[in-house]
Design a protein around this motif. Structure first.
Motif, PDB file in Angstrom:
ATOM      1  N   TYR A  97      -5.710   4.504   7.206  1.00 42.37           N
ATOM      2  CA  TYR A  97      -4.249   4.413   7.112  1.00 42.37           C
ATOM      3  C   TYR A  97      -3.666   3.615   8.278  1.00 42.37           C
ATOM      4  O   TYR A  97      -2.706   2.852   8.111  1.00 42.37           O
ATOM      5  CB  TYR A  97      -3.633   5.817   7.088  1.00 42.37           C
ATOM      6  CG  TYR A  97      -3.777   6.543   5.769  1.00 42.37           C
ATOM      7  CD1 TYR A  97      -4.654   6.097   4.787  1.00 42.37           C
ATOM      8  CD2 TYR A  97      -3.041   7.701   5.495  1.00 42.37           C
ATOM      9  CE1 TYR A  97      -4.793   6.771   3.586  1.00 42.37           C
ATOM     10  CE2 TYR A  97      -3.174   8.382   4.297  1.00 42.37           C
ATOM     11  CZ  TYR A  97      -4.056   7.920   3.344  1.00 42.37           C
ATOM     12  OH  TYR A  97      -4.197   8.589   2.153  1.00 42.37           O
ATOM     13  N   ALA A  98      -4.260   3.777   9.456  1.00 39.30           N
ATOM     14  CA  ALA A  98      -3.775   3.068  10.637  1.00 39.30           C
ATOM     15  C   ALA A  98      -3.882   1.554  10.467  1.00 39.30           C
ATOM     16  O   ALA A  98      -3.014   0.796  10.926  1.00 39.30           O
ATOM     17  CB  ALA A  98      -4.553   3.512  11.874  1.00 39.30           C
ATOM     18  N   ALA A 122       0.834  -1.198   0.000  1.00 42.31           N
ATOM     19  CA  ALA A 122       0.000   0.000   0.000  1.00 42.31           C
ATOM     20  C   ALA A 122       0.865   1.242   0.000  1.00 42.31           C
ATOM     21  O   ALA A 122       1.955   1.247   0.575  1.00 42.31           O
ATOM     22  CB  ALA A 122      -0.926   0.008   1.219  1.00 42.31           C
ATOM     23  N   VAL A 123       0.353   2.280  -0.656  1.00 38.15           N
ATOM     24  CA  VAL A 123       0.971   3.606  -0.636  1.00 38.15           C
ATOM     25  C   VAL A 123      -0.044   4.557  -0.019  1.00 38.15           C
ATOM     26  O   VAL A 123      -1.113   4.803  -0.603  1.00 38.15           O
ATOM     27  CB  VAL A 123       1.346   4.099  -2.042  1.00 38.15           C
ATOM     28  CG1 VAL A 123       2.096   5.423  -1.955  1.00 38.15           C
ATOM     29  CG2 VAL A 123       2.167   3.064  -2.789  1.00 38.15           C
ATOM     30  N   ILE A 161      -3.667   4.337  -1.838  1.00 44.12           N
ATOM     31  CA  ILE A 161      -4.758   4.666  -0.920  1.00 44.12           C
ATOM     32  C   ILE A 161      -4.837   6.179  -0.772  1.00 44.12           C
ATOM     33  O   ILE A 161      -3.961   6.814  -0.187  1.00 44.12           O
ATOM     34  CB  ILE A 161      -4.533   4.013   0.463  1.00 44.12           C
ATOM     35  CG1 ILE A 161      -4.106   2.546   0.313  1.00 44.12           C
ATOM     36  CG2 ILE A 161      -5.787   4.143   1.310  1.00 44.12           C
ATOM     37  CD1 ILE A 161      -5.104   1.676  -0.432  1.00 44.12           C
ATOM     38  N   LEU A 162      -5.905   6.756  -1.301  1.00 47.79           N
ATOM     39  CA  LEU A 162      -6.100   8.204  -1.257  1.00 47.79           C
ATOM     40  C   LEU A 162      -6.999   8.596  -0.076  1.00 47.79           C
ATOM     41  O   LEU A 162      -7.798   7.781   0.394  1.00 47.79           O
ATOM     42  CB  LEU A 162      -6.731   8.687  -2.562  1.00 47.79           C
ATOM     43  CG  LEU A 162      -5.895   8.526  -3.826  1.00 47.79           C
ATOM     44  CD1 LEU A 162      -6.723   8.845  -5.064  1.00 47.79           C
ATOM     45  CD2 LEU A 162      -4.667   9.403  -3.780  1.00 47.79           C
ATOM     46  N   PRO A 163      -6.882   9.830   0.384  1.00 48.23           N
ATOM     47  CA  PRO A 163      -7.755  10.283   1.481  1.00 48.23           C
ATOM     48  C   PRO A 163      -9.227  10.213   1.096  1.00 48.23           C
ATOM     49  O   PRO A 163      -9.589  10.466  -0.062  1.00 48.23           O
ATOM     50  CB  PRO A 163      -7.318  11.736   1.689  1.00 48.23           C
ATOM     51  CG  PRO A 163      -5.939  11.816   1.121  1.00 48.23           C
ATOM     52  CD  PRO A 163      -5.917  10.863  -0.025  1.00 48.23           C
ATOM     53  N   ALA A 205      -0.472  11.524  14.939  1.00 50.07           N
ATOM     54  CA  ALA A 205      -1.183  10.305  15.357  1.00 50.07           C
ATOM     55  C   ALA A 205      -0.622   9.065  14.664  1.00 50.07           C
ATOM     56  O   ALA A 205      -0.334   8.048  15.314  1.00 50.07           O
ATOM     57  CB  ALA A 205      -2.678  10.454  15.066  1.00 50.07           C
ATOM     58  N   LEU A 206      -0.451   9.154  13.336  1.00 49.09           N
ATOM     59  CA  LEU A 206       0.068   8.000  12.604  1.00 49.09           C
ATOM     60  C   LEU A 206       1.561   7.806  12.868  1.00 49.09           C
ATOM     61  O   LEU A 206       2.064   6.684  12.848  1.00 49.09           O
ATOM     62  CB  LEU A 206      -0.204   8.171  11.106  1.00 49.09           C
ATOM     63  CG  LEU A 206      -1.698   8.175  10.727  1.00 49.09           C
ATOM     64  CD1 LEU A 206      -1.873   8.501   9.248  1.00 49.09           C
ATOM     65  CD2 LEU A 206      -2.350   6.833  11.060  1.00 49.09           C
TER      66      LEU A 206
END
Length: 392
Positions: free
Chosen positions: A298-299, A212-213, A256-258, A328-329
């Protein structure tokens, strides 16, 4: 890797070793603002001293274009390095007689004045390389961050002497090879920052290994725009829209986009944080951070990863209000590092952010552009010249 570490050098006692280090540090007047690049050379310097070698350090500062520029002198660097090592470091000009330089190196550490004061450095001059080679018997590359440049001190000089890799350089290569070739899967890349142009080649090269990106910052904004979404006044790189479309197509589900973002309405003078879905932005909205749902998504990928590369902040972290996603991440990645997961963080802004918030990972890269070039599979003349070969 096929590199010879300085550990492998024999009979160092009484020999003069030329060590190319990274002295391109930020200055304010005559004061070094950040000495982290100088500290990278310390283990190699101390190793050589313990084994009785004489040391002549070679470095550069700024871009004087072959002219002597007093404000770019390495004298402040020599003073700061001396404080770190708790011993004097004598800075000698390139015009000093070879006998003088050699004799001074037998008394203590010598740092040659800014090698870029000689136009032969950037021209990869054989003449300059030969004159440097006469000063010593061994060459050590301890300047990974400059190893993507084909200069006299990085390419021609090591070909004239037995050449070795410094301890920090070996560590850098091993860590980056964990990302590009060796690391356990799943491998996840977290890519942010303002510019996408220098990140695209890295993503393209690593894509076959990546699970994943995860993107944020200006990189995500540009890709969202490439996907056809309206992003208001957000920071983007219009020149990279076309290549962004190609990446979206090639990466498929790996990219992976927001799904939601924090925006600031630029039509008002106040900082107003609002959470919006990426398909609901107005013309006056400016994306400043990732949204809560995006952070949750994302987490999940970070928790599943065995190897993580992080390059670039995920929001406008210079404003404290817009640091939530990166912090956070970053805390999550840091909590998993050094035990379950191998985590590499690169890029000046990102490394600085992690240090500022006491986030610890397995390796912080000080390589800058050289790190990106290495991960993108581009030529690294300063490594090739000392025998490096990329793993297949």
């Amino acid at each position: 890797m096929q590199l010879k570490s300085i550990f492998q050098a024999k009979n160092l006692k009484g020999k003069t070793v030329l060590v190319r280090i990274d002295t391109n540090v930020p200055l304010k007047g005559k004061h070094v603002l950040d000495d982290s690049r100088l500290r990278l050379a310390v283990p190699t310097i101390r190793f050589l001293q313990r084994h009785g070698a004489y040391i002549i350090l070679i470095g550069h500062l700024g871009r004087p274009a072959g002219k002597v520029v007093p404000s770019l002198s390495l004298k402040p660097v020599g003073y700061t390095l001396g404080k770190i090592l708790r011993q004097p470091v004598k800075v000698l000009t390139l015009s000093s007689k070879p006998e003088v330089i050699k004799n001074e190196s037998k008394k203590g550490l010598v740092l040659l004045e800014n090698i870029r004061f000689d136009k032969g450095e950037d021209n990869n001059s054989q003449l300059l390389a030969r004159s440097l080679a006469r000063l010593g018997q061994i060459y050590v590359n301890e300047a990974f961050s400059f190893s993507h440049r084909a200069t006299a001190s990085m390419v021609s000089l090591p070909k004239k002497l037995p050449s070795y890799a410094g301890l920090a350089l070996i560590n850098e290569i091993n860590s980056l090879e964990n990302i590009s070739h060796k690391g356990k899967k799943p491998v996840v890349a977290v890519i942010g920052g303002a510019k996408i142009s220098d990140k695209l080649p890295v993503i393209e090269k690593l894509l076959p290994r990546l699970s994943a990106v995860l993107v944020g910052g200006g990189v995500a904004n540009t890709l969202l725009r490439a996907k056809g979404l309206k992003i208001g006044k957000s920071l983007i790189d219009n020149k990279e829209i076309k290549d962004g479309k190609k990446l979206i197509k090639r990466a498929g589900k790996k990219l992976i986009l927001p799904v939601d973002v924090v925006v600031d309405n630029v039509s008002t003078k106040r900082l107003e944080a609002r959470l919006k879905m990426v398909n609901k932005l107005m013309t006056s909205d400016k994306i400043v951070d990732l949204g809560t749902e995006t952070c949750r998504v994302y987490a999940k990928y970070i928790k599943k990863a065995k190897t993580i590369f992080w390059g670039g902040p995920l929001g406008l972290v210079e404003e404290s209000k817009w640091r939530h996603a990166t912090l956070a991440l970053g805390r999550l990645a840091s909590a998993r590092a050094r035990r379950q997961v191998f985590v590499v963080v690169g890029g000046g802004d990102t490394v600085g952010f992690f240090h500022q918030h006491n986030l610890v990972v397995d390796f912080f890269s000080a390589g800058g552009s050289a790190m990106l070039n290495f991960l993108a599979g581009e030529e690294m003349p300063g490594l090739t010249s000392i025998g490096y070969r990329r793993p297949k």
